[in-house]
Write an enzyme that holds these catalytic residues in place. Structure first.
Site, PDB file in Angstrom:
ATOM      1  N   HIS A  36      39.215 -47.302 -25.950  1.00  8.55           N
ATOM      2  CA  HIS A  36      38.571 -46.182 -26.636  1.00  8.55           C
ATOM      3  C   HIS A  36      37.421 -45.626 -25.808  1.00  8.55           C
ATOM      4  O   HIS A  36      37.265 -44.407 -25.675  1.00  8.55           O
ATOM      5  CB  HIS A  36      38.077 -46.616 -28.019  1.00  8.55           C
ATOM      6  CG  HIS A  36      39.114 -46.527 -29.063  1.00  8.55           C
ATOM      7  ND1 HIS A  36      40.173 -47.412 -29.142  1.00  8.55           N
ATOM      8  CD2 HIS A  36      39.285 -45.639 -30.074  1.00  8.55           C
ATOM      9  CE1 HIS A  36      40.942 -47.077 -30.166  1.00  8.55           C
ATOM     10  NE2 HIS A  36      40.419 -46.002 -30.748  1.00  8.55           N
ATOM     11  N   LYS A 102      41.021 -53.717 -39.460  1.00 12.08           N
ATOM     12  CA  LYS A 102      40.450 -54.449 -40.591  1.00 12.08           C
ATOM     13  C   LYS A 102      38.961 -54.147 -40.652  1.00 12.08           C
ATOM     14  O   LYS A 102      38.343 -53.810 -39.646  1.00 12.08           O
ATOM     15  CB  LYS A 102      40.706 -55.953 -40.466  1.00 12.08           C
ATOM     16  CG  LYS A 102      40.003 -56.618 -39.311  1.00 12.08           C
ATOM     17  CD  LYS A 102      40.281 -58.111 -39.272  1.00 12.08           C
ATOM     18  CE  LYS A 102      39.507 -58.737 -38.114  1.00 12.08           C
ATOM     19  NZ  LYS A 102      39.734 -60.164 -38.027  1.00 12.08           N
TER      20      LYS A 102
END
Length: 183
Positions: A36, A102
């Site tokens: 990212h 999560k």
């Protein structure tokens, strides 16, 4: 149980509601912190991403190496909050339609999801072997030097997730905390 196929269109994504159980089939991409960071640095420098994220899903996972005869090793989700500094740009400017991970998300990510029509899916932490069973093909497509944090292209079949945050900003974690406080 709802079934969706990638790539995701905005109509499908906007029909999903927090708490929906979903089975995903098609292509999803992986990406963790290092990938990212590199993608956002590339965009800010005026470059192009190595994969087209429009209407795609990124799974926040660094898969374990495959054992003999297996497509992939354990492939459980990582904590999504580490991608929060990067996700709004990918959602708004590159059309990322879904994320799997999560844990909760920042207000900035949720705002970008609402504006652009993106959804956050939850995968069960600790269930990496189960998740791997739904991955039919896996190949590194970018940033091979990052090892397990490289970007993989995964072909999945009935990949089980839960809508954690929908396009309206309904957040399953916030809903759960509110219900717990009432008990």
């Amino acid at each position: 149980m709802l079934k969706v196929t990638t790539p995701l269109d905005e109509t499908t994504v906007r029909s999903l509601k927090a708490g929906d159980q979903v089975l995903i089939s098609g292509i999803i991409y992986t990406g963790r912190d290092a990938a990212h960071k590199r993608m956002v640095e590339t965009l800010r420098a005026g470059g192009e991403l190595p994969v087209d994220l429009r209407d795609q899903i990124i799974y926040y996972v660094g898969p374990c190496p495959a054992r003999p005869g297996k497509v992939i090793g354990s492939a459980g989700p990582t904590t999504s909050g580490r991608m929060d500094p990067y996700a709004p740009l990918l959602i708004r400017e590159k059309g990322l339609r879904g994320m799997i991970g999560k844990g909760g998300r920042s207000p900035e990510v949720i705002k970008a999801m609402q504006e652009a029509g993106a959804v956050y899916f939850l995968a069960i932490g600790g269930a990496g072997v189960l998740m791997a069973r739904h991955i039919k093909k896996a190949e590194v497509v970018a940033y091979e030097d990052l090892g397990p944090e490289a970007i993989y292209r995964l072909e999945v079949e009935d990949f089980p997730v839960i809508v954690g945050i929908d396009t309206l900003g309904n957040d399953l974690y916030a809903i759960g905390r509110a219900e717990y406080r009432r008990v």
